[in-house]
Design a protein around this motif. Structure first.
Motif, mmCIF file in Angstrom:
data_model
loop_
_atom_site.group_PDB
_atom_site.id
_atom_site.type_symbol
_atom_site.label_atom_id
_atom_site.label_comp_id
_atom_site.label_asym_id
_atom_site.label_seq_id
_atom_site.Cartn_x
_atom_site.Cartn_y
_atom_site.Cartn_z
ATOM 1 N N GLN A 206 101.789 54.216 48.988
ATOM 2 C CA GLN A 206 102.076 54.287 50.419
ATOM 3 C C GLN A 206 103.076 55.393 50.730
ATOM 4 O OE1 GLN A 206 103.243 50.356 51.634
ATOM 5 N NE2 GLN A 206 101.181 49.508 51.402
ATOM 6 N N ILE A 207 104.051 55.586 49.857
ATOM 7 C CA ILE A 207 105.021 56.669 50.045
ATOM 8 C C ILE A 207 104.318 58.026 50.007
ATOM 9 C CG2 ILE A 207 106.977 57.881 48.977
ATOM 10 C CD1 ILE A 207 108.010 55.136 48.073
ATOM 11 N N LEU A 208 103.426 58.189 49.048
ATOM 12 C CA LEU A 208 102.669 59.439 48.943
ATOM 13 C C LEU A 208 101.789 59.652 50.169
ATOM 14 C CD1 LEU A 208 101.616 59.327 45.180
ATOM 15 C CD2 LEU A 208 103.256 60.891 46.241
ATOM 16 N N GLN A 209 101.211 58.587 50.696
ATOM 17 C CA GLN A 209 100.378 58.704 51.888
ATOM 18 C C GLN A 209 101.188 59.194 53.082
ATOM 19 O OE1 GLN A 209 98.789 54.712 52.029
ATOM 20 N NE2 GLN A 209 96.911 55.296 50.953
ATOM 21 N N TRP A 210 102.415 58.702 53.216
ATOM 22 C CA TRP A 210 103.275 59.155 54.311
ATOM 23 C C TRP A 210 103.706 60.609 54.109
ATOM 24 C CZ3 TRP A 210 103.755 57.335 58.925
ATOM 25 C CH2 TRP A 210 103.544 55.974 59.175
ATOM 26 N N ILE A 211 103.981 61.001 52.883
ATOM 27 C CA ILE A 211 104.420 62.369 52.599
ATOM 28 C C ILE A 211 103.319 63.380 52.906
ATOM 29 C CG2 ILE A 211 105.071 63.968 50.738
ATOM 30 C CD1 ILE A 211 106.564 61.655 49.421
ATOM 31 N N PHE A 212 102.088 63.032 52.546
ATOM 32 C CA PHE A 212 100.990 64.002 52.642
ATOM 33 C C PHE A 212 100.074 63.765 53.842
ATOM 34 C CE2 PHE A 212 102.038 64.186 48.092
ATOM 35 C CZ PHE A 212 102.111 65.565 47.902
ATOM 36 N N ILE A 213 100.456 62.882 54.755
ATOM 37 C CA ILE A 213 99.559 62.518 55.843
ATOM 38 C C ILE A 213 99.163 63.722 56.704
ATOM 39 C CG2 ILE A 213 101.493 61.832 57.350
ATOM 40 C CD1 ILE A 213 99.564 59.712 58.536
ATOM 41 N N LEU A 214 100.104 64.585 57.052
ATOM 42 C CA LEU A 214 99.782 65.743 57.885
ATOM 43 C C LEU A 214 98.967 66.797 57.129
ATOM 44 C CD1 LEU A 214 103.038 66.214 60.009
ATOM 45 C CD2 LEU A 214 100.836 65.248 60.707
ATOM 46 N N PRO A 215 99.381 67.202 55.918
ATOM 47 C CA PRO A 215 98.546 68.163 55.177
ATOM 48 C C PRO A 215 97.133 67.654 54.917
ATOM 49 C CG PRO A 215 100.726 68.046 54.192
ATOM 50 C CD PRO A 215 100.642 66.936 55.210
ATOM 51 N N MET A 216 96.974 66.338 54.729
ATOM 52 C CA MET A 216 95.642 65.804 54.454
ATOM 53 C C MET A 216 94.761 65.804 55.704
ATOM 54 S SD MET A 216 96.690 62.725 51.806
ATOM 55 C CE MET A 216 95.076 61.968 51.777
#
Length: 237
Positions: A206-216
């Motif tokens: 979930q932390i990774l999802q929040w970190i990369f949400i915009l680039p993804m």
């Protein structure tokens, strides 16, 4: 006239790719957030099966939405290959094949959902093996979709990386957007590799999802940009 054909094909490829990316995005939102997603309750197979059985129409709409995503992915693979071929024909071809492989994995993943409908629509399985067995099989199929799709998204991340790389090597895609595509590819790789290797560590995922949400989400921006800037590609050789 011959010199004009590649220019027109690049423009058309940009338009087709842009439209397909936007349709794919909307269909994916419907499938994951509006239909099948709300029916699946994590760690609760009994409620999940009851939800699907009660609202099969919503579940079928979700399957149809995934089929739309699959078709769009095939179109995008072709369109982006044509669009980026002038930059590097071989890398563009590899990128297209990676997306096709991802689409093939997605297609096999969708079969899990169609198998769920088969189990629900036939009384034979319940009468022969028992209701609990059927529920267990449905829960397995629902989770198998997620596992298979995560594996496919690792391949998809490689495809996105090559898109960003080709963008950096040309003027066809803005450099900033290309950088975001590359960062987003790292997000796809990390999130889905961890999902496959250490699925129990949901906090890290979930932390990774929040970190990369915009680039993804950069591929969505790419789709919009291709449509808005399509006319300029008339001058691209």
């Amino acid at each position: 006239m011959n010199n004009g054909l590649p220019k027109i094909s690049i423009r058309r490829a940009a338009i087709v790719s842009g439209i397909a990316i936007l349709i794919m995005t909307l269909a994916a939102v419907v499938a994951t957030d509006l239909t099948i997603g709300p029916l699946v309750i994590p760690d609760n197979p009994s409620v999940t099966v009851d939800n699907i059985n009660t609202d099969q129409i919503l579940f079928r709409i979700g399957i149809f939405s995934w089929l739309v995503v699959l078709i769009c992915d095939l179109v995008i693979a072709w369109g982006l290959y044509i669009f980026l071929r002038p930059v590097n024909k071989y890398i563009s071809l590899v990128s297209a094949w990676l997306r096709l492989i991802y689409a093939a994995i997605l297609g096999t993943s969708i079969l899990n959902y169609t198998s769920v409908l088969t189990l629900l629509d036939s009384e034979f399985y319940s009468a022969t093996f028992g209701q609990e067995y059927v529920k267990g099989q449905i829960w397995f199929l629902v989770n198998n979709f997620d596992t298979s799709w995560s594996f496919g998204l690792v391949i998809f991340g490689m495809h996105i990386f090559l898109l960003g790389y080709l963008g950096l090597k040309s003027d066809l895609i803005p450099k900033l957007l290309s950088v975001f595509l590359i960062i987003g590819s790292v997000g796809y790789l990390l999130i889905n590799l961890f999902t496959l290797i250490i699925p129990e560590n949901q906090e890290l995922i979930q932390i990774l999802q929040w970190i990369f949400i915009l680039p993804m989400l950069s591929e969505v921006v790419l789709g919009l940009w291709l449509l808005i800037k399509a006319k300029r590609f008339l001058t691209v050789s």
